[in-house]
Design an enzyme around this catalytic site. Sequence first.
Site, mmCIF file in Angstrom:
data_model
loop_
_atom_site.group_PDB
_atom_site.id
_atom_site.type_symbol
_atom_site.label_atom_id
_atom_site.label_comp_id
_atom_site.label_asym_id
_atom_site.label_seq_id
_atom_site.Cartn_x
_atom_site.Cartn_y
_atom_site.Cartn_z
ATOM 1 C CG HIS A 20 37.786 8.412 -9.521
ATOM 2 N ND1 HIS A 20 36.524 7.433 -9.163
ATOM 3 C CD2 HIS A 20 38.933 7.883 -9.809
ATOM 4 C CE1 HIS A 20 37.651 6.320 -8.345
ATOM 5 N NE2 HIS A 20 38.883 6.455 -8.935
ATOM 6 C CB CYS A 27 37.518 3.304 -10.842
ATOM 7 S SG CYS A 27 38.649 2.923 -9.427
ATOM 8 C CD GLU A 45 39.251 -3.190 -10.339
ATOM 9 O OE1 GLU A 45 39.375 -2.139 -11.121
ATOM 10 O OE2 GLU A 45 39.997 -3.254 -9.154
#
Lengths: 132, 346
Positions: B235, B112, B80
């Site tokens: 994550h 992400c 990103e």
Amino acid sequence: MFRESPIIRWRNYSDRYKLRGYKCTKCSATYFEYKGMCPCGNLDFTEIDFSGRGKIAAFTQIHGGPEAFENKTPYCVAVIDLVEGARIEAQVMDCKYEDLKIGTEVEAVFRKFYSSGEKGVIHYGTKFVPKF
Amino acid sequence: MAGIVGWGSYIPKYRIKAETIAEVQNADAAAIKAGLGLTEKSVPGKDEDTATISVHAARDALARAGIDRKQIGSVYVGSESHPYAVKPTASIVGEALDIGNAYMAVDTEFACKAGSATIQINAGLVDSGMIKYGLSIGADTSQAEPGNALEYSAAAGGAAFIVGPNSESVATLDYTCSFTSDTPDFWRRAMQAYPSHAGRFTGEPAYFKHVSSATDMILKKSGAKITDFKYVVFHMPNGKFPLRMAKQFGATKEQIEAGLVVTKIGNTYSGSSILGLASVLDVAKPGDKILVTSYGSGSGSDAFIFTATKKITEAQKKARKVNDYIARKEYITYPQYLKHMEGIHQ
Ligand SMILES: [Zn+2]
């Protein structure tokens, strides 16, 4: 001086991105920059991809760099003897001047050189960091 | 299915402590550290960006794979914080790696999980026979507005994977699936320097819902139980969320620990869950099963089940490990930090 055409730099990508140089076909001496003739008298060279490993032969610290590097000062610049024998001048990053010595082992990394202003192309190439 | 033939990682050298940021934000450092479950984060060097981090990680992946680089048929870079709004990072990476010109390339973006998604894309291309090897990368120099809560965790780093034939793999990809929905928990509009987020909304209906749904899905699909896995990676936007997820699924501290890099370097966004995977591959033994579930705001989760093969032990020795990069560090002050991050946009 840094607003040169992006095309001029693009023509050198293979040298700057990959650390590619020249090897004398007769005495095997290696060079980073192209030479018309080797000191041994030979005129023929083959391309060589350097490993990127080397040792510092001389170094200094830049406090007042050119405009494009202003936000990066102070930074170190060194003459580096590559393990293949060629000599190259390059920035040495991720270190302090006090940490460097003649003989410090370094390795090549791919880093940003500078941007041509806010709207221009971003230029990348090879720098060195102390081996870790 | 396809598998991972080589992997590599990279984390910049610079760190800033939570205390240093808390002092500027006039916040309680101890409370922040306890609340986020992290102590410091990585900061890119003044000449580092997503392209340079990608190249660094990919060179290590190539060293481990030991393949002819010209046989790489695709380069996908998820981030990103691509250096350009228009001009691919993937072609810069392909050029720097000297893989020739016969490769497909595109940059991906999904908060992400932009990196983990590229592993799925390449696995599909390898399995269909369109390519022999594909390069999957997730890397970020994530931005956080000064004063924002994200400033404590938004970090820099990345991981790269060469996806290739099952028979050459250090870890076979046994299953993968995704859970996706339109959830506005975190975003960055065009021309904006910093992202915005929906505060506490980023937890329950966003991270937890998607990570648990994708994980449930893959467990059902594979018939595996959580106890079958030697390593589990969820994550890591902070040090707390993945632990809560682990608790919910009954994963132990031992299963989670090897991949929990966030506590030492912060959230590397597109690099986060896959740096966890790289960190696990660094230490896995043949036969070990690995479960990874990524999360990207906006929102989606990709779940993966890998099994390490006999080839992993040799490959582990051929490049630096995530822990080598974590151990190499230099602390910087807040003014230095601002100078480093300013370089990201120049
Ligand atoms: Zn000669």
